[in-house]
Scaffold this active site. Structure first.
Site, PDB file in Angstrom:
ATOM      1  N   CYS A   1       0.793  -1.240  -0.107  1.00  0.00           N
ATOM      2  CA  CYS A   1       0.262  -0.295  -0.234  1.00  0.00           C
ATOM      3  C   CYS A   1       0.920   1.177  -0.116  1.00  0.00           C
ATOM      4  O   CYS A   1       1.787   1.394   0.673  1.00  0.00           O
ATOM      5  CB  CYS A   1      -0.849   0.177   1.037  1.00  0.00           C
ATOM      6  N   ILE A   2       1.071   1.790  -0.742  1.00  0.00           N
ATOM      7  CA  ILE A   2       1.350   3.070  -1.165  1.00  0.00           C
ATOM      8  C   ILE A   2       1.208   4.167   0.473  1.00  0.00           C
ATOM      9  O   ILE A   2       1.860   4.998   0.499  1.00  0.00           O
ATOM     10  CB  ILE A   2       1.364   3.659  -2.755  1.00  0.00           C
TER      11      ILE A   2
END
Length: 130
Positions: free
Chosen positions: A77-78
């Protein structure tokens, strides 16, 4: 059966080892894993800077090897990664940081990838978290 696996805990947590063993057992049993999604403290599993003590299992390395050898989709997840200083080359450049620490085979992406994985899989299995 097709599984999507989400991991919310750090590589030192027991739930990370359980998730890894589950993924290995599922693959060995002939099942498919459509995506591994690392969120929250789970993004630390993707950091190239994790060093495990010699007397402990290097779970982060085992995740990297599993994803690489089995050619799995390992998504980080960025937003969670940026908050925790886990950056690929593009994000390090974008935010003017001196180094990247997200090696191949990991990929930064958004929560939409978790949603898509849940749609593609027969089961979404989550490990860790508060």
């Amino acid at each position: 059966m097709k599984f999507a696996i989400a991991l919310f805990s750090s590589p030192s947590a027991p739930s990370s080892r359980r998730a890894l063993r589950f993924a290995e057992a599922a693959l060995d049993g002939g099942h498919d894993i459509v995506r591994l999604f690392f969120y929250g403290d789970g993004v630390h599993s993707a950091s190239g800077n994790i060093v495990s003590p010699q007397d402990e299992t290097d779970v982060a390395r085992q995740w990297r090897e599993l994803i690489g050898t089995r050619q799995l989709d390992g998504v980080v997840c960025i937003a969670a990664a940026l908050r925790r200083g886990v950056l690929d080359e593009a994000e390090a450049l974008r935010y003017q940081r001196q180094a990247a620490n997200l090696p191949v085979p990991w990929v930064l992406s958004g929560l939409g990838q978790l949603h898509e994985a849940a749609q593609l899989a027969d089961r979404l299995i989550c490990f860790g978290g508060d």
